[in-house]
Each structure stands twice: as structure tokens, then as C-alpha cells.
Write a protein that holds these residues in place. Structure first.
Motif, PDB file in Angstrom:
ATOM      1  N   ALA A  19      46.227  45.813 -94.061  1.00  0.00           N
ATOM      2  CA  ALA A  19      45.363  46.439 -93.059  1.00  0.00           C
ATOM      3  C   ALA A  19      46.155  47.472 -92.264  1.00  0.00           C
ATOM      4  N   PRO A  20      45.455  48.261 -91.443  1.00  0.00           N
ATOM      5  CA  PRO A  20      46.147  49.179 -90.534  1.00  0.00           C
ATOM      6  C   PRO A  20      46.996  48.404 -89.525  1.00  0.00           C
ATOM      7  N   LEU A  21      47.966  49.083 -88.941  1.00  0.00           N
ATOM      8  CA  LEU A  21      48.930  48.445 -88.056  1.00  0.00           C
ATOM      9  C   LEU A  21      48.312  47.623 -86.924  1.00  0.00           C
ATOM     10  N   PRO A  22      47.328  48.118 -86.193  1.00  0.00           N
ATOM     11  CA  PRO A  22      46.787  47.278 -85.105  1.00  0.00           C
ATOM     12  C   PRO A  22      46.218  45.949 -85.601  1.00  0.00           C
ATOM     13  N   ASP A  23      45.560  45.965 -86.758  1.00  0.00           N
ATOM     14  CA  ASP A  23      45.010  44.731 -87.314  1.00  0.00           C
ATOM     15  C   ASP A  23      46.115  43.776 -87.756  1.00  0.00           C
ATOM     16  N   VAL A  24      47.163  44.329 -88.340  1.00  0.00           N
ATOM     17  CA  VAL A  24      48.296  43.509 -88.775  1.00  0.00           C
ATOM     18  C   VAL A  24      48.988  42.874 -87.565  1.00  0.00           C
ATOM     19  N   LEU A  25      49.200  43.655 -86.521  1.00  0.00           N
ATOM     20  CA  LEU A  25      49.833  43.113 -85.310  1.00  0.00           C
ATOM     21  C   LEU A  25      48.977  42.024 -84.687  1.00  0.00           C
ATOM     22  N   TYR A  27      46.855  40.061 -86.248  1.00  0.00           N
ATOM     23  CA  TYR A  27      46.955  38.901 -87.131  1.00  0.00           C
ATOM     24  C   TYR A  27      48.278  38.167 -86.912  1.00  0.00           C
ATOM     25  N   LEU A  28      49.364  38.924 -86.872  1.00  0.00           N
ATOM     26  CA  LEU A  28      50.678  38.309 -86.660  1.00  0.00           C
ATOM     27  C   LEU A  28      50.736  37.575 -85.321  1.00  0.00           C
ATOM     28  N   LYS A  29      50.226  38.211 -84.287  1.00  0.00           N
ATOM     29  CA  LYS A  29      50.316  37.647 -82.936  1.00  0.00           C
ATOM     30  C   LYS A  29      49.414  36.429 -82.785  1.00  0.00           C
ATOM     31  N   THR A  30      48.215  36.479 -83.333  1.00  0.00           N
ATOM     32  CA  THR A  30      47.254  35.400 -83.099  1.00  0.00           C
ATOM     33  C   THR A  30      47.343  34.268 -84.117  1.00  0.00           C
ATOM     34  N   LYS A  31      47.781  34.557 -85.330  1.00  0.00           N
ATOM     35  CA  LYS A  31      47.752  33.525 -86.372  1.00  0.00           C
ATOM     36  C   LYS A  31      49.120  33.080 -86.878  1.00  0.00           C
ATOM     37  N   LEU A  32      50.118  33.933 -86.769  1.00  0.00           N
ATOM     38  CA  LEU A  32      51.390  33.621 -87.426  1.00  0.00           C
ATOM     39  C   LEU A  32      52.602  33.635 -86.502  1.00  0.00           C
ATOM     40  N   GLU A  33      52.384  33.799 -85.219  1.00  0.00           N
ATOM     41  CA  GLU A  33      53.520  33.960 -84.320  1.00  0.00           C
ATOM     42  C   GLU A  33      54.498  32.793 -84.379  1.00  0.00           C
ATOM     43  N   ARG A  34      54.008  31.608 -84.597  1.00  0.00           N
ATOM     44  CA  ARG A  34      54.879  30.429 -84.553  1.00  0.00           C
ATOM     45  C   ARG A  34      55.241  29.869 -85.933  1.00  0.00           C
ATOM     46  N   VAL A  50      59.293  45.758 -92.381  1.00  0.00           N
ATOM     47  CA  VAL A  50      59.359  46.115 -90.970  1.00  0.00           C
ATOM     48  C   VAL A  50      59.329  44.848 -90.130  1.00  0.00           C
ATOM     49  N   ASP A  51      59.964  44.927 -88.986  1.00  0.00           N
ATOM     50  CA  ASP A  51      59.948  43.834 -88.017  1.00  0.00           C
ATOM     51  C   ASP A  51      59.268  44.325 -86.763  1.00  0.00           C
ATOM     52  N   PHE A  52      58.554  43.429 -86.121  1.00  0.00           N
ATOM     53  CA  PHE A  52      57.875  43.767 -84.883  1.00  0.00           C
ATOM     54  C   PHE A  52      58.293  42.814 -83.783  1.00  0.00           C
ATOM     55  N   THR A  57      51.943  39.508 -74.378  1.00  0.00           N
ATOM     56  CA  THR A  57      50.537  39.346 -74.755  1.00  0.00           C
ATOM     57  C   THR A  57      50.204  40.261 -75.920  1.00  0.00           C
ATOM     58  N   LEU A  58      49.039  40.039 -76.521  1.00  0.00           N
ATOM     59  CA  LEU A  58      48.593  40.894 -77.614  1.00  0.00           C
ATOM     60  C   LEU A  58      48.494  42.349 -77.156  1.00  0.00           C
ATOM     61  N   ASP A  59      47.961  42.582 -75.969  1.00  0.00           N
ATOM     62  CA  ASP A  59      47.854  43.949 -75.449  1.00  0.00           C
ATOM     63  C   ASP A  59      49.225  44.600 -75.301  1.00  0.00           C
ATOM     64  N   GLU A  60      50.215  43.824 -74.858  1.00  0.00           N
ATOM     65  CA  GLU A  60      51.575  44.360 -74.709  1.00  0.00           C
ATOM     66  C   GLU A  60      52.182  44.689 -76.077  1.00  0.00           C
ATOM     67  N   VAL A  61      51.942  43.819 -77.052  1.00  0.00           N
ATOM     68  CA  VAL A  61      52.449  44.059 -78.403  1.00  0.00           C
ATOM     69  C   VAL A  61      51.830  45.324 -78.984  1.00  0.00           C
ATOM     70  N   LEU A  62      50.510  45.465 -78.859  1.00  0.00           N
ATOM     71  CA  LEU A  62      49.837  46.652 -79.388  1.00  0.00           C
ATOM     72  C   LEU A  62      50.311  47.918 -78.692  1.00  0.00           C
ATOM     73  N   ALA A  63      50.487  47.859 -77.388  1.00  0.00           N
ATOM     74  CA  ALA A  63      50.947  49.036 -76.641  1.00  0.00           C
ATOM     75  C   ALA A  63      52.356  49.443 -77.060  1.00  0.00           C
ATOM     76  N   ARG A  64      53.199  48.455 -77.342  1.00  0.00           N
ATOM     77  CA  ARG A  64      54.598  48.725 -77.689  1.00  0.00           C
ATOM     78  C   ARG A  64      54.747  49.145 -79.154  1.00  0.00           C
ATOM     79  N   GLU A  65      54.082  48.453 -80.054  1.00  0.00           N
ATOM     80  CA  GLU A  65      54.308  48.647 -81.486  1.00  0.00           C
ATOM     81  C   GLU A  65      53.336  49.628 -82.140  1.00  0.00           C
TER      82      GLU A  65
END
Length: 187
Positions: A19-25, A27-34, A50-52, A57-65
């Protein structure tokens, strides 16, 4: 980072999402972070992993990455211009600077002309290197990996498909997806 490119998440040899980057981020943040499983994210445009930074928060991750607005800095960031160093001999600089709008504009024109001169070769080249990078990471230890890489660079789609046919399904399908433009004859 290029937010227009697709990214693919692999958990071991299982493809979880392309998927595009925002969708991937997201997914990573909400489903796979742990998760503690072997997780790899590939930029499908480059074939590189790539590493992120998923802290916050999800908003902070999206704003940064995956920032929506262009970063400020030298050049024309709103146009996607990136400043990098180029090393040339003095005669090359002299030639470039003698062209209208300076060296940077001349280099951009030369690159655009080269890309347009042979679009089939350009499309193949743009698919071959990312596919090979993906193969090295995900298929480097699989049977026929070296031969598949040779077939990829030779533009031999039939041999490539044969060599990867017994690979794990998600690795095989993603390799075929990435490699497809390398074997096309026409746009």
C-alpha cells in the motif's frame, strides 16, 4: 520519503500488505507495533528495506514519516527538487554552465531526454534493480535465486517465472509483480 511509492510489509515470508506509505504506517502502528517476528518493509520503487520510527501516536508517526507538505531547505522542495553533490571534471562543469538556466537545469534536461529516448529500456531498468534487491533479501537463499537474478537481468521472463515457481507463494508473487515491467516489450 516518497509518499507516492508503494511499500510492502513481510512478516517472515508472508506478505501482509502492499500500500501507499500512510496506509503502511497506519498498519504497522496499529497492528504490528509490538510484534517480535521478523518484519521487513520494502519500498517497492527502490527494492530497499526501510525502517520507520513508530514512537508516539499514529498522528505523530504520520507527520514524521509521511509528511504532507514538502520540507524546507535548499532548492525547490515544493517541486520535489533534492540537493545532492555531483562530482564532475572542470570541462564538464564548463559545458553544463554554458547552457541556459545553469548546470542543474542542463542536467535535468539531459536526464529527461535520456529517459524518453528508450522508454522500454528505461522501464526495464527501473524494474530490474528493485526486483534484484528484493530477491537478494527475500529469496537469496532459495533454490535458483542466482539463476533467477541472471534471468531478470537478461530480460528472460519465461526463465525467471520457471525459476521462482517453487518459491514461497508471497515471495514468488511479489517478485513477479516487481519484475513484470522488466519483461514487457511495450508500454
Amino acid at each position: 520519503m516518497d509518499t507516492a511509492a508503494n511499500y510492502t510489509i513481510f512478516l517472515g515470508r508472508q506478505r501482509l500488505l502492499t500500500a501507499p506509505l500512510p496506509d503502511v504506517l497506519t498498519y504497522l502502528k496499529t497492528k504490528l507495533e509490538r510484534t517480535h517476528e521478523p518484519l521487513l518493509v520494502f519500498n517497492d520503487q527502490t527494492g530497499r528495506t526501510v525502517d520507520f520510527n513508530l514512537s508516539g501516536t499514529l498522528d505523530e508517526v504520520l507527520a514524521r514519516e509521511a509528511p504532507v507538505s514538502a520540507k524546507t531547505g535548499p532548492g525547490r522542495p515544493k517541486l520535489g527538487v533534492v540537493s545532492r553533490e555531483v562530482s564532475l571534471l572542470p570541462r564538464h562543469w564548463d559545458w553544463l554552465e554554458s547552457h541556459p538556466n545553469g548546470a542543474s537545469a542542463a542536467l535535468r534536461r539531459l536526464i529527461d531526454e535520456a529517459r524518453k529516448a528508450d522508454p522500454v529500456a528505461e522501464r526495464r531498468r527501473m524494474a530490474t534493480l528493485p526486483t534484484d534487491r528484493f530477491l537478494t533479501v527475500m529469496g537469496g537463499d532459495l533454490p535458483g535465486a542466482e539463476e533467477a537474478s541472471r534471468a531478470l537481468y537478461a530480460g528472460d521472463g519465461a526463465a525467471f517465472r520457471t525459476l521462482v515457481q517453487d518459491w514461497p507463494e508471497d515471495v514468488r508473487l511479489h517478485a513477479l509483480h516487481l519484475a513484470a515491467p522488466a519483461f514487457e516489450e511495450h508500454p
